[in-house]
Design a protein around this motif. Structure first.
Motif, PDB file in Angstrom:
ATOM      1  N   GLN A 107       0.829  -1.187   0.000  1.00 46.36           N
ATOM      2  CA  GLN A 107       0.000   0.000   0.000  1.00 46.36           C
ATOM      3  C   GLN A 107       0.871   1.247   0.000  1.00 46.36           C
ATOM      4  O   GLN A 107       1.781   1.389   0.811  1.00 46.36           O
ATOM      5  N   GLY A 108       0.592   2.169  -0.937  1.00 47.07           N
ATOM      6  CA  GLY A 108       1.372   3.394  -1.011  1.00 47.07           C
ATOM      7  C   GLY A 108       0.996   4.363   0.098  1.00 47.07           C
ATOM      8  O   GLY A 108      -0.124   4.365   0.591  1.00 47.07           O
ATOM      9  N   SER A 109       1.940   5.176   0.482  1.00 45.70           N
ATOM     10  CA  SER A 109       1.687   6.199   1.491  1.00 45.70           C
ATOM     11  C   SER A 109       2.034   7.555   0.918  1.00 45.70           C
ATOM     12  O   SER A 109       2.883   7.688   0.044  1.00 45.70           O
ATOM     13  N   GLY A 110       1.369   8.591   1.401  1.00 52.16           N
ATOM     14  CA  GLY A 110       1.664   9.936   0.928  1.00 52.16           C
ATOM     15  C   GLY A 110       0.881  10.287  -0.313  1.00 52.16           C
ATOM     16  O   GLY A 110      -0.006   9.558  -0.764  1.00 52.16           O
ATOM     17  N   ASP A 111       1.247  11.420  -0.899  1.00 53.11           N
ATOM     18  CA  ASP A 111       0.528  11.976  -2.036  1.00 53.11           C
ATOM     19  C   ASP A 111       1.517  12.152  -3.164  1.00 53.11           C
ATOM     20  O   ASP A 111       2.265  13.127  -3.214  1.00 53.11           O
ATOM     21  N   ALA A 112       1.552  11.210  -4.110  1.00 51.97           N
ATOM     22  CA  ALA A 112       2.562  11.217  -5.159  1.00 51.97           C
ATOM     23  C   ALA A 112       1.978  11.718  -6.468  1.00 51.97           C
ATOM     24  O   ALA A 112       0.797  11.503  -6.767  1.00 51.97           O
ATOM     25  N   LEU A 113       2.799  12.400  -7.252  1.00 54.20           N
ATOM     26  CA  LEU A 113       2.430  12.750  -8.611  1.00 54.20           C
ATOM     27  C   LEU A 113       2.438  11.460  -9.422  1.00 54.20           C
ATOM     28  O   LEU A 113       3.413  10.713  -9.385  1.00 54.20           O
ATOM     29  N   ALA A 160       4.360   6.366 -10.063  1.00 52.24           N
ATOM     30  CA  ALA A 160       4.714   7.663  -9.499  1.00 52.24           C
ATOM     31  C   ALA A 160       5.809   8.313 -10.335  1.00 52.24           C
ATOM     32  O   ALA A 160       6.672   7.635 -10.896  1.00 52.24           O
ATOM     33  N   VAL A 161       5.766   9.644 -10.418  1.00 53.37           N
ATOM     34  CA  VAL A 161       6.761  10.411 -11.155  1.00 53.37           C
ATOM     35  C   VAL A 161       7.454  11.351 -10.176  1.00 53.37           C
ATOM     36  O   VAL A 161       6.816  12.223  -9.572  1.00 53.37           O
ATOM     37  N   ALA A 162       8.756  11.172 -10.008  1.00 51.05           N
ATOM     38  CA  ALA A 162       9.515  11.989  -9.062  1.00 51.05           C
ATOM     39  C   ALA A 162       9.954  13.315  -9.681  1.00 51.05           C
ATOM     40  O   ALA A 162      10.088  14.317  -8.982  1.00 51.05           O
ATOM     41  N   ARG A 163      10.176  13.324 -11.002  1.00 50.88           N
ATOM     42  CA  ARG A 163      10.650  14.542 -11.637  1.00 50.88           C
ATOM     43  C   ARG A 163      10.319  14.509 -13.121  1.00 50.88           C
ATOM     44  O   ARG A 163      10.350  13.459 -13.752  1.00 50.88           O
ATOM     45  N   GLY A 164       9.987  15.682 -13.687  1.00 53.23           N
ATOM     46  CA  GLY A 164       9.770  15.800 -15.118  1.00 53.23           C
ATOM     47  C   GLY A 164       8.381  16.230 -15.520  1.00 53.23           C
ATOM     48  O   GLY A 164       8.171  16.645 -16.666  1.00 53.23           O
ATOM     49  N   SER A 194       4.362  18.077 -14.136  1.00 53.52           N
ATOM     50  CA  SER A 194       3.655  18.908 -13.163  1.00 53.52           C
ATOM     51  C   SER A 194       2.191  18.488 -13.124  1.00 53.52           C
ATOM     52  O   SER A 194       1.654  17.951 -14.109  1.00 53.52           O
ATOM     53  N   SER A 195       1.555  18.719 -11.997  1.00 53.88           N
ATOM     54  CA  SER A 195       0.138  18.406 -11.866  1.00 53.88           C
ATOM     55  C   SER A 195      -0.645  19.193 -12.907  1.00 53.88           C
ATOM     56  O   SER A 195      -0.420  20.386 -13.107  1.00 53.88           O
TER      57      SER A 195
END
Length: 338
Positions: free
Chosen positions: A264-270, A310-314, A316-317
């Motif tokens: 289960q993922g935690s947090g709010d990821a792009l 999930a996208v860490a960089r590259g 935008s919402s």
């Protein structure tokens, strides 16, 4: 007259140029695509595991090479059900053992001759009883050495009914004395044993749900992890996780298994749909559509549950990414929505 002709020609050329612009614009390649909006959400992660069906430690028995020996043949391959006393592998004496055997036989012959001579000399009164006893003991020791090298069976047999869990090596291999060649498992409880990347140990816990499949089968067997051992095996460089297998399905020790544990993922990821992800020689990228034109964006990815990633960089919402039709795109290509 000539001036009028030149002016007429130039006017015609300008008219042709103006009339060709819309045609050129309409001739630009376009692609039909489907878009999705980049947003934020909790992204789980699917950890894929690889392992084998394994009996518990109390159910195992190892068969060893009694002397230095060469692997000759396999009579019962891995996964075979065997009865007590059934032959599993056959060995033959190795080259060093053959030398020891030849020397032991030579020493035994010499000891026998020395003993016979001592008996004769004792009869002639030239040797004492103690000398004869010493010769007899030397003869017995030499014969025992020959027996230890030649009297052992080099066919390794099952000590009890069970399954062949593993066989070390292949025919032709040379084993030092004492090498474990065969592992036999009993007919008791079977568990799954998975090798895991040490970096993932912290993500797996006792009770974690895992979906298990046998090799070549699409059947999913639900189970839960029963133990996680963080110690790294020096040979495989992996830690170990175990799962108790249900009693219903039939498993054989040594059978290849795969497992999927969904975290289960935690947090709010792009996040983007996994279908939007493309790859260029190991570099993940997507196409972002801005005002009807597709633009390539290289990205850094994170965890994935198989549906979204999930996208860490590259990105935008709110960016619009291509989820269908991306493989037909080039950077800067015009697009139309499906």
């Amino acid at each position: 007259m000539e001036v009028k002709t030149i002016v007429t020609v130039m006017a015609l050329m300008l008219l042709a140029a103006c009339s060709s612009s819309p045609q050129e614009d309409s001739a630009q390649p376009t692609a039909l695509v489907t878009l999705a909006t980049v947003g934020r959400q909790a992204v789980g992660e699917t950890i894929r595991l690889y392992g084998v069906a394994d009996s518990g430690p109390g159910e195992r028995a190892d068969l060893f090479a009694p002397i230095e020996a060469r692997f000759v043949a396999i009579d019962a391959p891995v996964g075979s059900a065997v009865r007590q006393g059934q032959a599993i592998v056959r060995l033959t004496p190795g080259p060093t053992t053959m030398l020891y055997m030849a020397k032991a036989r030579s020493d035994a012959q010499a000891a026998n001759a020395a003993y016979a001579r001592a008996v004769r000399m004792r009869g002639d009164g030239l040797m004492s009883d103690a000398d004869v006893e010493t010769a007899r003991a030397a003869k017995a020791g030499a014969e025992a050495t020959v027996a230890s090298l030649t009297g052992r069976s080099l066919t390794l047999r099952a000590p009890r009914a069970g399954y062949v869990e593993s066989i070390t090596g292949t025919p032709g291999d040379l084993f030092p004395a004492g090498t474990s060649v065969v592992t036999i498992s009993g007919t008791g409880a079977i568990r799954a044993r998975f090798g895991i990347d040490p970096a993932l140990v912290g993500n797996l816990h006792i009770g974690t749900a895992i979906a298990i499949r046998t090799a070549g089968s699409s059947r999913v067997i639900p189970a839960r992890l029963s133990a996680v051992d963080p110690m790294v095996d020096p040979q495989t460089k992996l830690a170990t996780a175990y799962a108790d297998l249900p009693a219903g399905p039939a498993f054989r020790p040594g059978e290849t298994l795969t497992g999927e544990a969904k975290m289960q993922g935690s947090g709010d990821a792009l996040a983007i749909p996994y279908a939007a992800l493309l790859d260029d020689a190991g570099q993940p990228f997507v196409f972002v559509v801005i005002k009807g034109t597709a633009h390539r964006r290289d990205i850094v990815t994170g965890s994935s549950d198989g549906a979204v990633i999930a996208v860490a960089r590259g990105l935008s919402s709110g960016d619009k990414v291509v989820v269908e039709g991306g493989t037909a795109l080039d950077d800067g290509m015009r697009v139309r929505l499906r």
